[in-house]
Design a protein around this motif. Structure first.
Motif, PDB file in Angstrom:
ATOM      1  N   SER A 186      13.854 111.770  83.464  1.00  0.00           N
ATOM      2  CA  SER A 186      15.266 112.091  83.235  1.00  0.00           C
ATOM      3  C   SER A 186      15.520 113.567  83.504  1.00  0.00           C
ATOM      4  O   SER A 186      14.650 114.417  83.266  1.00  0.00           O
ATOM      5  N   ASN A 187      16.731 113.867  83.986  1.00  0.00           N
ATOM      6  CA  ASN A 187      17.131 115.267  84.062  1.00  0.00           C
ATOM      7  C   ASN A 187      17.959 115.620  82.837  1.00  0.00           C
ATOM      8  O   ASN A 187      18.125 114.804  81.927  1.00  0.00           O
ATOM      9  N   ALA A 188      18.503 116.829  82.798  1.00  0.00           N
ATOM     10  CA  ALA A 188      19.220 117.291  81.604  1.00  0.00           C
ATOM     11  C   ALA A 188      20.524 116.533  81.381  1.00  0.00           C
ATOM     12  O   ALA A 188      21.056 116.514  80.274  1.00  0.00           O
ATOM     13  N   GLN A 189      21.059 115.893  82.440  1.00  0.00           N
ATOM     14  CA  GLN A 189      22.292 115.116  82.324  1.00  0.00           C
ATOM     15  C   GLN A 189      22.023 113.647  82.019  1.00  0.00           C
ATOM     16  O   GLN A 189      22.929 112.821  82.078  1.00  0.00           O
ATOM     17  N   LEU A 190      20.775 113.316  81.715  1.00  0.00           N
ATOM     18  CA  LEU A 190      20.321 111.964  81.368  1.00  0.00           C
ATOM     19  C   LEU A 190      20.350 111.019  82.556  1.00  0.00           C
ATOM     20  O   LEU A 190      20.353 109.786  82.389  1.00  0.00           O
ATOM     21  N   ILE A 191      20.353 111.551  83.765  1.00  0.00           N
ATOM     22  CA  ILE A 191      20.263 110.728  84.970  1.00  0.00           C
ATOM     23  C   ILE A 191      18.794 110.391  85.229  1.00  0.00           C
ATOM     24  O   ILE A 191      17.922 111.251  85.124  1.00  0.00           O
ATOM     25  N   ILE A 192      18.534 109.137  85.549  1.00  0.00           N
ATOM     26  CA  ILE A 192      17.167 108.690  85.846  1.00  0.00           C
ATOM     27  C   ILE A 192      16.825 109.102  87.270  1.00  0.00           C
ATOM     28  O   ILE A 192      17.441 108.637  88.230  1.00  0.00           O
ATOM     29  N   GLN A 193      15.818 109.955  87.417  1.00  0.00           N
ATOM     30  CA  GLN A 193      15.439 110.484  88.728  1.00  0.00           C
ATOM     31  C   GLN A 193      14.283 109.705  89.350  1.00  0.00           C
ATOM     32  O   GLN A 193      14.029 109.829  90.556  1.00  0.00           O
ATOM     33  N   ASP A 194      13.585 108.945  88.537  1.00  0.00           N
ATOM     34  CA  ASP A 194      12.464 108.142  89.030  1.00  0.00           C
ATOM     35  C   ASP A 194      12.196 107.057  87.999  1.00  0.00           C
ATOM     36  O   ASP A 194      12.297 107.309  86.795  1.00  0.00           O
ATOM     37  N   VAL A 195      11.882 105.838  88.472  1.00  0.00           N
ATOM     38  CA  VAL A 195      11.608 104.747  87.539  1.00  0.00           C
ATOM     39  C   VAL A 195      10.505 103.859  88.109  1.00  0.00           C
ATOM     40  O   VAL A 195      10.445 103.618  89.322  1.00  0.00           O
ATOM     41  N   VAL A 196       9.614 103.416  87.231  1.00  0.00           N
ATOM     42  CA  VAL A 196       8.544 102.480  87.591  1.00  0.00           C
ATOM     43  C   VAL A 196       8.609 101.335  86.588  1.00  0.00           C
ATOM     44  O   VAL A 196       8.411 101.545  85.390  1.00  0.00           O
ATOM     45  N   ALA A 197       8.874 100.119  87.082  1.00  0.00           N
ATOM     46  CA  ALA A 197       9.116  98.982  86.178  1.00  0.00           C
ATOM     47  C   ALA A 197       8.247  97.793  86.538  1.00  0.00           C
ATOM     48  O   ALA A 197       8.738  96.675  86.706  1.00  0.00           O
ATOM     49  N   ARG A 198       6.936  98.017  86.656  1.00  0.00           N
ATOM     50  CA  ARG A 198       6.072  96.908  87.068  1.00  0.00           C
ATOM     51  C   ARG A 198       4.811  96.746  86.219  1.00  0.00           C
ATOM     52  O   ARG A 198       4.028  95.836  86.457  1.00  0.00           O
ATOM     53  N   TRP A 199       4.624  97.595  85.216  1.00  0.00           N
ATOM     54  CA  TRP A 199       3.361  97.577  84.491  1.00  0.00           C
ATOM     55  C   TRP A 199       3.468  96.752  83.208  1.00  0.00           C
ATOM     56  O   TRP A 199       4.470  96.811  82.496  1.00  0.00           O
ATOM     57  N   PRO A 200       2.400  95.984  82.889  1.00  0.00           N
ATOM     58  CA  PRO A 200       2.385  95.189  81.648  1.00  0.00           C
ATOM     59  C   PRO A 200       2.446  96.072  80.409  1.00  0.00           C
ATOM     60  O   PRO A 200       2.082  97.256  80.438  1.00  0.00           O
ATOM     61  N   GLY A 201       2.888  95.493  79.298  1.00  0.00           N
ATOM     62  CA  GLY A 201       3.077  96.244  78.071  1.00  0.00           C
ATOM     63  C   GLY A 201       1.819  96.841  77.480  1.00  0.00           C
ATOM     64  O   GLY A 201       1.889  97.797  76.709  1.00  0.00           O
ATOM     65  N   SER A 202       0.654  96.313  77.826  1.00  0.00           N
ATOM     66  CA  SER A 202      -0.591  96.848  77.271  1.00  0.00           C
ATOM     67  C   SER A 202      -1.071  98.096  78.007  1.00  0.00           C
ATOM     68  O   SER A 202      -2.040  98.730  77.586  1.00  0.00           O
ATOM     69  N   THR A 203      -0.410  98.464  79.097  1.00  0.00           N
ATOM     70  CA  THR A 203      -0.848  99.601  79.913  1.00  0.00           C
ATOM     71  C   THR A 203      -0.480 100.920  79.245  1.00  0.00           C
ATOM     72  O   THR A 203       0.634 101.090  78.756  1.00  0.00           O
ATOM     73  N   HIS A 204      -1.424 101.849  79.230  1.00  0.00           N
ATOM     74  CA  HIS A 204      -1.181 103.167  78.638  1.00  0.00           C
ATOM     75  C   HIS A 204      -0.282 103.992  79.547  1.00  0.00           C
ATOM     76  O   HIS A 204      -0.308 103.858  80.784  1.00  0.00           O
ATOM     77  N   ASN A 205       0.522 104.864  78.942  1.00  0.00           N
ATOM     78  CA  ASN A 205       1.456 105.707  79.705  1.00  0.00           C
ATOM     79  C   ASN A 205       0.751 106.523  80.784  1.00  0.00           C
ATOM     80  O   ASN A 205       1.255 106.679  81.897  1.00  0.00           O
ATOM     81  N   THR A 206      -0.424 107.067  80.457  1.00  0.00           N
ATOM     82  CA  THR A 206      -1.128 107.912  81.426  1.00  0.00           C
ATOM     83  C   THR A 206      -1.607 107.102  82.629  1.00  0.00           C
ATOM     84  O   THR A 206      -1.651 107.622  83.746  1.00  0.00           O
ATOM     85  N   THR A 207      -1.960 105.842  82.412  1.00  0.00           N
ATOM     86  CA  THR A 207      -2.383 104.986  83.522  1.00  0.00           C
ATOM     87  C   THR A 207      -1.236 104.767  84.499  1.00  0.00           C
ATOM     88  O   THR A 207      -1.422 104.791  85.721  1.00  0.00           O
ATOM     89  N   ILE A 208      -0.043 104.557  83.962  1.00  0.00           N
ATOM     90  CA  ILE A 208       1.131 104.370  84.815  1.00  0.00           C
ATOM     91  C   ILE A 208       1.382 105.629  85.639  1.00  0.00           C
ATOM     92  O   ILE A 208       1.609 105.558  86.853  1.00  0.00           O
ATOM     93  N   PHE A 209       1.331 106.785  84.972  1.00  0.00           N
ATOM     94  CA  PHE A 209       1.590 108.036  85.683  1.00  0.00           C
ATOM     95  C   PHE A 209       0.520 108.321  86.730  1.00  0.00           C
ATOM     96  O   PHE A 209       0.843 108.717  87.857  1.00  0.00           O
ATOM     97  N   ASP A 210      -0.745 108.104  86.383  1.00  0.00           N
ATOM     98  CA  ASP A 210      -1.841 108.412  87.300  1.00  0.00           C
ATOM     99  C   ASP A 210      -1.791 107.553  88.565  1.00  0.00           C
ATOM    100  O   ASP A 210      -2.331 107.949  89.606  1.00  0.00           O
ATOM    101  N   ASN A 211      -1.171 106.381  88.485  1.00  0.00           N
ATOM    102  CA  ASN A 211      -1.090 105.471  89.635  1.00  0.00           C
ATOM    103  C   ASN A 211       0.301 105.433  90.265  1.00  0.00           C
ATOM    104  O   ASN A 211       0.613 104.510  91.025  1.00  0.00           O
TER     105      ASN A 211
END
Length: 353
Positions: A186-211
């Motif tokens: 998000s930027n300061a105006q709450l606009i979404i600048q990037d989104v990733v919506a494919r990872w299962p709920g058990s996935t750790h946040n760092t794993t999503i970012f690293d990939n």
């Protein structure tokens, strides 16, 4: 034609008995409501979560792609499909209920939601992107006094129905329900600048970012000396994270300056889910369609902010599930010595007095 059927028809031809023919039930087409014309602006925003102007903009963008070649069988028009999908995003109800409200069958409602979601999500390259670096950095500097920030990154869980087969436990998150773990910047105006919506709920946040492509863009120097802010991620030359146990005044000031900027992604998720409550109530649709719908809602969120649509109030007839809100991981203080130097250099340059 099989033998028994042929014998039966032959016997009927030889018989003098009349065969009773059941008349075919005529199709009944209900008159569908025209919400764009019949509703006042405030009521329209409350019901469909965007303004009439934004709805008209969407029809200009994707309307022609959803037109039928003929009008046979009382085919749905592009505006009827769009309004049905927006209503589904707004209430998160069963498709049968949304279809009944719009005077159409459940199967038609299901196809319309999928078609509209695919077409809106296709606009992501136009509406989900990083802004001009100077403007984004200046906006963050205004609210947090933290230098060179291009965005705040975080993850949130969005409920889904059980995927079935052997994938159930992969999608069960640490709170015990099935979800997709969605990463956004998000930027300061709450606009979404990037989104990733494919990872299962058990996935750790760092794993999503690293990939993610997001990390690759920073690793290759696309954003030069600008930073990402986040909690629960490894500190690096471009990812600035809070210090777990600050000791000096400079470290405390560094942490304090991060708070307003980091909170933008939490606020972004809150506004996103308030505008489209289906993201909080849960998605009772096919998992592939659910992923597309999440991206579509991110596109709509950005369009609504850019068009200055009012934020509709949260629905009062249902309570949002508390465990569907943003899910920050506990941040880890394991920092590589080289990455720690980048953070220390930033602290000494900007926060030591």
């Amino acid at each position: 034609m099989n033998l028994s059927r042929a014998i039966y028809l032959h016997s009927m031809e030889d018989s003098d008995e009349e065969v009773a023919v059941r008349p075919r039930k005529p199709r009944v087409y209900q008159t569908r409501p025209n919400f764009l014309e019949d509703m006042e602006d405030d009521e329209f925003v409350s019901k469909f979560r965007v303004s009439k102007a934004t709805c008209s903009l969407l029809l200009e963008k994707i309307g022609k792609k959803m037109e039928h070649l003929t009008s046979r069988n009382y085919a749905l028009s592009p505006d009827e499909k769009l309004l049905l999908a927006l209503r589904f995003y707004a209430c998160g109800n069963f498709l049968v209920a949304v279809g009944d409200e719009h005077k159409m069958s459940t199967s038609s409602a299901c196809r319309a939601v999928k078609e509209v979601s695919l077409n809106i999500a296709a606009l992501s390259r136009e509406y989900i992107k990083f802004g001009e670096p100077d403007e984004v950095v200046e906006d963050f500097q205004r609210i947090s006094k933290f230098p060179n920030v291009m965005g705040a990154v975080g993850c949130t869980h969005i409920r889904i129905k059980s995927p079935g087969q052997n994938q159930d436990e992969e999608f069960r998150n640490r709170k015990g329900y099935f979800s997709l773990n969605v990463q956004a910047v998000s930027n300061a105006q709450l606009i979404i600048q990037d989104v990733v919506a494919r990872w299962p709920g058990s996935t750790h946040n760092t794993t999503i970012f690293d990939n993610s492509r997001l990390k690759h863009r920073w690793e290759t120097g696309e954003f030069e000396n600008n930073f990402l802010l986040g909690k629960g991620y490894a500190s690096s030359k471009y990812m600035m994270t809070p210090i777990k146990n600050p000791t000096t005044e400079a470290e405390k000031l560094y942490n304090e300056s991060q708070i307003p900027a980091c909170n933008t992604v939490s606020r972004c998720f809150e506004v996103w889910k308030q505008r489209f409550p289906v993201l909080s109530y849960g998605l009772r649709i096919n998992i592939d369609t659910a992923k597309v719908l999440i991206v579509a809602c991110a596109v709509l969120h950005n369009i609504a902010i850019q068009e200055k649509d009012p934020l509709p109030p949260a629905p009062i007839d249902q309570e949002l599930p508390l465990d569907s809100l943003e899910d920050d991981e506990e941040f880890d203080e394991e920092v590589h010595i080289v990455d720690g130097l980048h953070r220390n250099n930033l602290i000494s340059k900007y926060f030591e007095r």
